[in-house]
Design a protein around this motif. Structure first.
Motif, PDB file in Angstrom:
ATOM      1  N   ASP A   1       2.110   4.083   3.621  1.00 17.09           N
ATOM      2  CA  ASP A   1       3.087   2.729   4.108  1.00 17.09           C
ATOM      3  C   ASP A   1       4.572   2.912   3.641  1.00 17.09           C
ATOM      4  O   ASP A   1       5.004   1.883   2.892  1.00 17.09           O
ATOM      5  CB  ASP A   1       2.453   1.502   3.748  1.00 17.09           C
ATOM      6  N   ILE A   2       5.090   3.897   3.500  1.00 16.23           N
ATOM      7  CA  ILE A   2       6.431   4.165   2.893  1.00 16.23           C
ATOM      8  C   ILE A   2       7.457   3.672   4.004  1.00 16.23           C
ATOM      9  O   ILE A   2       7.463   3.979   5.021  1.00 16.23           O
ATOM     10  CB  ILE A   2       6.840   5.610   2.704  1.00 16.23           C
ATOM     11  N   SER A   3       8.428   2.599   3.558  1.00 13.11           N
ATOM     12  CA  SER A   3       9.376   2.146   4.418  1.00 13.11           C
ATOM     13  C   SER A   3      10.872   2.089   3.706  1.00 13.11           C
ATOM     14  O   SER A   3      10.641   1.530   2.646  1.00 13.11           O
ATOM     15  CB  SER A   3       9.104   0.930   5.255  1.00 13.11           C
ATOM     16  N   PHE A   4      11.772   2.696   4.338  1.00 13.26           N
ATOM     17  CA  PHE A   4      13.157   2.184   3.810  1.00 13.26           C
ATOM     18  C   PHE A   4      14.172   2.825   4.863  1.00 13.26           C
ATOM     19  O   PHE A   4      13.642   3.456   5.681  1.00 13.26           O
ATOM     20  CB  PHE A   4      13.431   2.882   2.608  1.00 13.26           C
ATOM     21  N   SER A   5      15.315   2.411   4.918  1.00 15.93           N
ATOM     22  CA  SER A   5      16.383   2.707   5.526  1.00 15.93           C
ATOM     23  C   SER A   5      17.525   2.717   4.862  1.00 15.93           C
ATOM     24  O   SER A   5      17.995   2.240   4.264  1.00 15.93           O
ATOM     25  CB  SER A   5      16.354   2.180   6.994  1.00 15.93           C
TER      26      SER A   5
END
Lengths: 274, 266
Positions: free
Chosen positions: A42-46
């Motif tokens: 569940d990796i999230s970044f932007s």
């Protein structure tokens, strides 16, 4: 999470939509026969365009896997990933990524100049003369003048990495991925190389994702540092480094630099060491 | 300052002497012992001829030996080139397609496991008594070891090199042209240094089963006549020719493996 001692300079970025690079809910499981390893969860970044982003964390936190996923070299098990609103494969179709490996990955039978020119040759870029010129200008950018006719085994480790960087920059990628590029170098060379990269990044803007073990390197170079924790790899925090640009090597002695470094160390080694 | 280069070249001469003197001395010693034991024990010529007798035979019969050795070498080296080329092409095809490799590899093993002594007469029946069957046998002898080595060499690229080629969208042909062929070269030469000798043996074996000229025919005839002197002459001429072929391969290798650190045999 770390609670005490945070300075006001540190912010945790919340992922927003429609950024240049957007990773949302990415998981990766390596299945190998009966056993399977969960590498990322569940990796999230932007991040917006032209940011220098470092991925740091203990070994086994999936930094390199994440980089390879962005490059399209590995597929995600779950979640999604977009670059400029496209899948990595779609994006790189017209705009290939730059990629610098820890072991340089130069071709031993090509000279430094031929190695730098290789992507241009493969892409049939304009005319051979233009490619030659272009390769030579990146040879100079990497300060390898005079070594154009040497073979990789005749170069020092630092020079090989510079050649590898020049090779990846010469086709002017919009996204440059670097997988522990200085990991195999000694401390002195390593420090020189991060200074070089700082200079090169100032000359040629692009979005960089930089996997490293070295926290000073990450602070010196980055706009954002993604801290991952291991087994399985998850995002622990994203720290924005608000040191002014253009930065020079002596930013290392500034108090802000020190503070960012302390914070990162606290976050990564905090449990047992601090 | 003036003495430096002199001691340098003196050094080199001494190093060369040290390298070549022991094998040369041993060679002469064995020769001398051989010569001595034949005379001392009165060993008959048809059992074991003295080196001097063999040398004399080579000198007096040189035209016959040379023309026949030439015929064998021509067949051997043609077969060597054809077999090696076929192996390289097959290796490249295998790298292009795993399916083709899976389909054809058993055939390559069959070619490898059938004894050359058994196919040589067949090839002579099919191709006649000229040079053709010799070339075929020599090529078959070279094919398999080269195929195995070259295929391995073509696949011996570093992971990061393959990844980078993927990143820059290199086609399979580009990967072969820029990377795989070079990676295979050291493996190719390492195979060729072995198969060049096998091609000569292959050609001679083909000559055993019926040919109008060649070292193999000399050996068969001398065998019937129990002419040990001629047999030894044929053996010596053949090995000298094979050594010459081997060094031609080494010479080409030195030119072909131009980049530092290319030699995997070291």
């Amino acid at each position: 999470m770390v609670d005490a001692g945070h300075s006001s300079g540190v912010t945790l970025t919340v992922p927003k939509s429609r950024h240049f690079v957007e990773v949302s809910g990415v998981s990766k499981i390596f299945a190998d026969g009966e056993s399977s390893t969960e590498a990322l969860r569940d990796i999230s970044f932007s991040f917006p365009r032209n940011r220098f982003v470092s991925l740091v964390g203990h070994s086994g936190c999936g930094k390199s896997t994440l980089l390879r996923i962005i490059a399209g070299l590995e597929q995600v098990t779950a979640g999604s990933l977009s670059v400029d609103g496209m899948t990595p494969d779609e994006f790189s179709h017209d705009r290939p990524f730059g990629f610098v490996f820890q072991d340089a990955g130069l071709l031993p039978w090509k000279t430094t100049l031929e190695n730098i020119r290789l992507p241009l040759d493969v892409m049939r870029f304009e005319t051979p003369l233009v490619r030659e010129e272009r390769a030579r200008s990146y040879l100079r950018l990497a300060r390898l003048d005079g070594f154009e006719n040497r073979y990789p085994s005749q170069l020092s480790g630092g020079m090989r990495q510079r050649a590898s960087i020049a090779r990846s920059l010469c086709y002017r990628p919009e996204v440059l991925l670097m997988d522990e590029p200085f990991g195999a170098l000694d401390d002195f060379t390593r420090r020189e190389m991060s200074d070089e990269l700082l200079r090169i990044y100032a000359e040629q803007q692009c979005s960089v994702f930089f996997v490293t073990h070295s926290l000073p390197e990450a602070v010196l170079l980055s706009d954002h540092v993604v801290v991952l924790k291991p087994r399985p790899g998850r995002v622990e925090a994203i720290i924005d480094i608000d040191l002014p640009r253009p930065r020079s090597a002596n930013v290392r002695s500034s108090s802000e630099f020190r503070r960012y470094l302390d914070q990162l160390e606290e976050m990564i080694f905090g449990d047992g060491h601090a | 300052m003036r003495e430096r280069p002199e001691t340098g070249s003196g050094h080199r001469i001494r190093a060369a002497l040290l390298a070549y003197l022991p094998p040369l001395l041993l060679f002469l010693l064995v020769g001398a012992f051989w010569e001595w034991i034949v005379h001392a024990r009165n060993i008959p010529r048809f059992l074991l001829p003295a080196p001097s007798v063999i040398a004399l035979r080579i000198v007096t019969d040189w035209q016959n030996l040379l023309s026949n050795a030439g015929a064998t070498l021509l067949a051997a080296s043609s077969g060597f080139l054809i077999g090696t080329a076929a192996a390289v092409i097959s290796g490249i095809v295998f790298v292009y397609s795993r399916t083709v490799e899976r389909a054809f590899f058993p055939w390559a093993i069959i070619v490898k496991t059938v004894p050359i002594l058994a196919i040589a007469p067949l090839l002579t029946i099919w191709l006649g008594f000229g040079i053709a069957p010799k070339i075929a046998v020599a090529a078959i002898a070279c094919f398999f070891p080269t195929l195995v080595n070259v295929t391995r060499g073509l696949r011996s690229l570093e992971r990061s090199v393959i990844d980078f080629m993927t990143i820059i969208h290199a086609s399979k042909a580009d990967v072969i042209r820029h990377a795989r062929l070079y990676a295979a070269l050291p493996y190719l030469f390492s195979a060729m240094k072995i198969t060049v000798g096998m091609s000569v043996i292959g050609a001679i074996v083909a000559e055993f089963t019926g040919a109008n000229q060649g070292i193999g025919t000399i050996i068969v005839n001398a065998g019937y006549r129990q002419d040990a002197v001629m047999l030894f002459s044929a053996i010596i001429v053949t090995s000298m020719a094979t050594i010459a072929l081997f060094y031609i391969v080494v010479l080409v290798e030195r030119r072909a493996l131009f980049w530092p650190g290319a030699d995997i045999d070291q």
